[in-house]
Design an enzyme around this catalytic site. Structure first.
Site, PDB file in Angstrom:
ATOM      1  N   THR A 134       2.697 -15.721   0.028  1.00  0.00           N
ATOM      2  CA  THR A 134       2.375 -15.057  -1.242  1.00  0.00           C
ATOM      3  C   THR A 134       3.443 -15.304  -2.296  1.00  0.00           C
ATOM      4  OG1 THR A 134       2.274 -12.860  -2.257  1.00  0.00           O
ATOM      5  CG2 THR A 134       3.389 -12.991  -0.168  1.00  0.00           C
ATOM      6  N   TYR A 177       6.070  -5.314   1.992  1.00  0.00           N
ATOM      7  CA  TYR A 177       5.112  -6.424   2.111  1.00  0.00           C
ATOM      8  C   TYR A 177       5.775  -7.747   1.716  1.00  0.00           C
ATOM      9  CZ  TYR A 177       1.121  -9.470   0.929  1.00  0.00           C
ATOM     10  OH  TYR A 177       0.236 -10.528   0.836  1.00  0.00           O
TER      11      TYR A 177
HETATM   12  N1  LIG Z   1      -6.265 -12.840  -1.503  1.00  0.00           N
HETATM   13  C1  LIG Z   1      -5.170 -13.177  -2.156  1.00  0.00           C
HETATM   14  O1  LIG Z   1      -5.186 -13.270  -3.382  1.00  0.00           O
HETATM   15  C2  LIG Z   1      -3.879 -13.445  -1.415  1.00  0.00           C
HETATM   16  C3  LIG Z   1      -2.731 -13.739  -2.171  1.00  0.00           C
HETATM   17  C4  LIG Z   1      -1.533 -14.015  -1.491  1.00  0.00           C
HETATM   18  C5  LIG Z   1      -1.501 -13.990  -0.111  1.00  0.00           C
HETATM   19  N2  LIG Z   1      -2.625 -13.666   0.591  1.00  0.00           N
HETATM   20  C6  LIG Z   1      -2.547 -13.700   2.055  1.00  0.00           C
HETATM   21  O2  LIG Z   1      -3.661 -14.420   2.532  1.00  0.00           O
HETATM   22  C7  LIG Z   1      -4.122 -13.850   3.750  1.00  0.00           C
HETATM   23  C8  LIG Z   1      -5.599 -13.558   3.664  1.00  0.00           C
HETATM   24  O3  LIG Z   1      -5.846 -12.676   2.578  1.00  0.00           O
HETATM   25  P1  LIG Z   1      -7.299 -12.120   2.261  1.00  0.00           P
HETATM   26  O4  LIG Z   1      -7.351 -11.802   0.834  1.00  0.00           O
HETATM   27  O5  LIG Z   1      -8.305 -13.034   2.860  1.00  0.00           O
HETATM   28  O6  LIG Z   1      -7.228 -10.738   3.067  1.00  0.00           O
HETATM   29  P2  LIG Z   1      -8.338 -10.005   3.985  1.00  0.00           P
HETATM   30  O7  LIG Z   1      -7.845  -8.616   4.165  1.00  0.00           O
HETATM   31  O8  LIG Z   1      -9.701 -10.197   3.443  1.00  0.00           O
HETATM   32  O9  LIG Z   1      -8.209 -10.801   5.359  1.00  0.00           O
HETATM   33  C9  LIG Z   1      -7.271 -10.487   6.343  1.00  0.00           C
HETATM   34  C10 LIG Z   1      -7.999 -10.387   7.674  1.00  0.00           C
HETATM   35  O10 LIG Z   1      -7.024 -10.101   8.687  1.00  0.00           O
HETATM   36  C11 LIG Z   1      -7.554  -9.122   9.554  1.00  0.00           C
HETATM   37  N3  LIG Z   1      -6.433  -8.386  10.123  1.00  0.00           N
HETATM   38  C12 LIG Z   1      -5.641  -7.474   9.504  1.00  0.00           C
HETATM   39  N4  LIG Z   1      -4.722  -7.013  10.353  1.00  0.00           N
HETATM   40  C13 LIG Z   1      -4.929  -7.636  11.534  1.00  0.00           C
HETATM   41  C14 LIG Z   1      -4.290  -7.587  12.799  1.00  0.00           C
HETATM   42  N5  LIG Z   1      -3.264  -6.754  13.023  1.00  0.00           N
HETATM   43  N6  LIG Z   1      -4.751  -8.388  13.778  1.00  0.00           N
HETATM   44  C15 LIG Z   1      -5.800  -9.214  13.579  1.00  0.00           C
HETATM   45  N7  LIG Z   1      -6.457  -9.293  12.394  1.00  0.00           N
HETATM   46  C16 LIG Z   1      -6.015  -8.525  11.389  1.00  0.00           C
HETATM   47  C17 LIG Z   1      -8.463  -8.243   8.694  1.00  0.00           C
HETATM   48  O11 LIG Z   1      -9.477  -7.585   9.457  1.00  0.00           O
HETATM   49  C18 LIG Z   1      -9.053  -9.258   7.722  1.00  0.00           C
HETATM   50  O12 LIG Z   1     -10.285  -9.760   8.181  1.00  0.00           O
HETATM   51  C19 LIG Z   1      -3.230 -12.663   4.032  1.00  0.00           C
HETATM   52  O13 LIG Z   1      -2.217 -13.074   4.920  1.00  0.00           O
HETATM   53  C20 LIG Z   1      -2.640 -12.319   2.682  1.00  0.00           C
HETATM   54  O14 LIG Z   1      -1.368 -11.727   2.803  1.00  0.00           O
HETATM   55  C21 LIG Z   1      -3.814 -13.385  -0.027  1.00  0.00           C
END
Ligand SMILES: NC(=O)c1ccc[n+]([C@@H]2O[C@H](COP(=O)([O-])OP(=O)(O)OC[C@H]3O[C@@H](n4cnc5c(N)ncnc54)[C@H](O)[C@@H]3O)[C@@H](O)[C@H]2O)c1
Length: 361
Positions: A134, A177
């Site tokens: 991130t 975070y």
């Molecule tokens: N969406 C964004 O804009 C963004 C920006 C920067 C970083 N990220 C990173 O990208 C990744 C995906 O983001 P996203 O927006 O798709 O989030 P999201 O919450 O939609 O997806 C994360 C998934 O991980 C699963 N999860 C959570 N905790 C868990 C655990 N302990 N064990 C197994 N599964 C678990 C959740 O059920 C979910 O399906 C994350 O690591 C997030 O930090 C996202």
């Protein structure tokens, strides 16, 4: 949904968090390309169950789901031993939640991520490993002088204004975070360095698009749209002039796949990934655009800034574009219009009530 396990999926591509927003989009693309994909997901995020069901229905032969927590080291070792590549998206994803429960944030993002990485190292084979990091690893960027314009903040520095923030920017973890994602980010890079693991890191700005069930805590573009479509007020933390570069999820998926395909060349690298200056938008500008699309005003409420909030973050994604051969990202107005259409199709009555129903499941 019961987990069919990995039977029948020889050497699947493992996508942790594969039922989440970005993970499910990546899994869909991989399956369309003929790959077997194993979603490793606890389904704790509202909407994840729905995404997993959608994937399994579209690709019954190619997608399997293991409903499991990333902290379960035994399960993690088992899936990694079968994997042809690992994309690591599973995480505690919200800054707000990390402030309420830093211990759990640490356990999932650092300990869970480390266990996965260590399992990959112990394979003693070149197992590609791509990690979703991130822009929060760069902190609140409070030292970048900004001018306050009518609807947005803009950097004084002409180079930052034109290009955004590059990977040269020093790391400066803020909030639990930021620390937990940053620690995992650094471990992944070091495992490439110390153990020659073919691993790379994508430091993402705001990704948006179909299958995103945004909430006030994470996924603000979809969250704003869901509230606006439902005729509900949107709470803005700060003055709404904060700026982010937003990237349509298909473009993010392209970058992840390109990183995998070029992993021998780009291993050990961290790339900023976002829409860049051409897709930089303030919260106020996005709300005005939504009002235009919906043809009615959207009610907004203002509250205090939240810890670690960046007034301005726009990625300089030139390294990723160049090294990974990425095309120009979809212009944000087009992408947001697509997301509105998707939300209307997917939740014809009320996206927010559907979200509440899923959260209660
Ligand atoms: N969406 C964004 O804009 C963004 C920006 C920067 C970083 N990220 C990173 O990208 C990744 C995906 O983001 P996203 O927006 O798709 O989030 P999201 O919450 O939609 O997806 C994360 C998934 O991980 C699963 N999860 C959570 N905790 C868990 C655990 N302990 N064990 C197994 N599964 C678990 C959740 O059920 C979910 O399906 C994350 O690591 C997030 O930090 C996202």
């Amino acid at each position: 949904m019961n987990a069919p396990g990995i039977v029948g999926a020889l050497h699947p591509v493992v996508v942790t968090g594969g039922a989440g927003f970005i993970g499910s989009n990546l899994a869909d693309r991989l399956a369309r390309e003929g790959r077997h994909v194993l979603l490793f997901d606890s389904l704790r995020r509202a909407g994840a169950e729905r995404n997993a069901r959608w994937l399994r229905e579209r690709h019954p032969e190619r997608i399997s789901l293991q409903r499991c927590d990333i902290r379960d080291q035994t399960a993690v070792r088992a899936i990694v031993s079968e994997a042809s590549a690992v994309f690591h998206f599973a995480a505690q994803v919200a800054v707000t939640t990390s402030l309420l429960d830093p211990t759990e944030d640490f356990a999932i993002n650092v300990v869970g991520g480390f266990g996965l990485l260590e399992a990959a190292r112990r394979q003693n084979r070149a197992l590609p490993f791509i990690f979703a990091s991130t822009n929060k690893v760069y902190g609140d960027l409070a030292d970048i002088p900004l001018v306050e314009e009518k609807d947005c903040y803009a950097p004084l520095d002409a180079a930052i204004r034109a290009n955004g923030v590059s990977e040269e920017r020093p790391l400066d973890f803020h909030t639990p975070y930021g620390c937990s994602k940053g620690a995992a980010d650094q471990y992944v890079l070091d495992y490439a360095r110390s153990f020659d693991l073919p691993a790379a890191v994508m430091r993402m700005s705001c990704i948006y698009g179909p299958r995103q069930m945004g909430t006030e805590d994470q996924g603000w573009v979809a969250h704003f749209l869901i509230r606006a479509l439902r005729g509900e007020a949107i709470t803005i933390f700060g003055d709404g002039k904060q700026v982010r570069d937003i990237l349509y999820v298909d473009d993010a998926v392209n970058a992840y796949l390109a990183a995998w395909r070029n992993i021998e060349r780009v291993k050990g690298r961290a790339f900023n990934l976002g829409g860049g200056p051409a897709n930089a938008v303030s919260l106020r500008t996005l709300i005005a655009f939504i009002e235009g699309r919906l043809g009615r005003p959207v009610e907004t409420r203002y509250e205090a800034w939240r810890p670690g909030d960046q007034r301005y973050y726009v990625s300089n994604a030139q390294a990723a574009e160049h090294e990974l051969g990425l095309r120009q990202p979809l212009p944000w107005r087009e992408g947001v219009a697509r997301l509105i259409d998707w939300l209307r199709r997917e939740y014809p009555s009320s996206p927010a009530s559907a979200r509440q129903k899923e959260a209660a499941e």
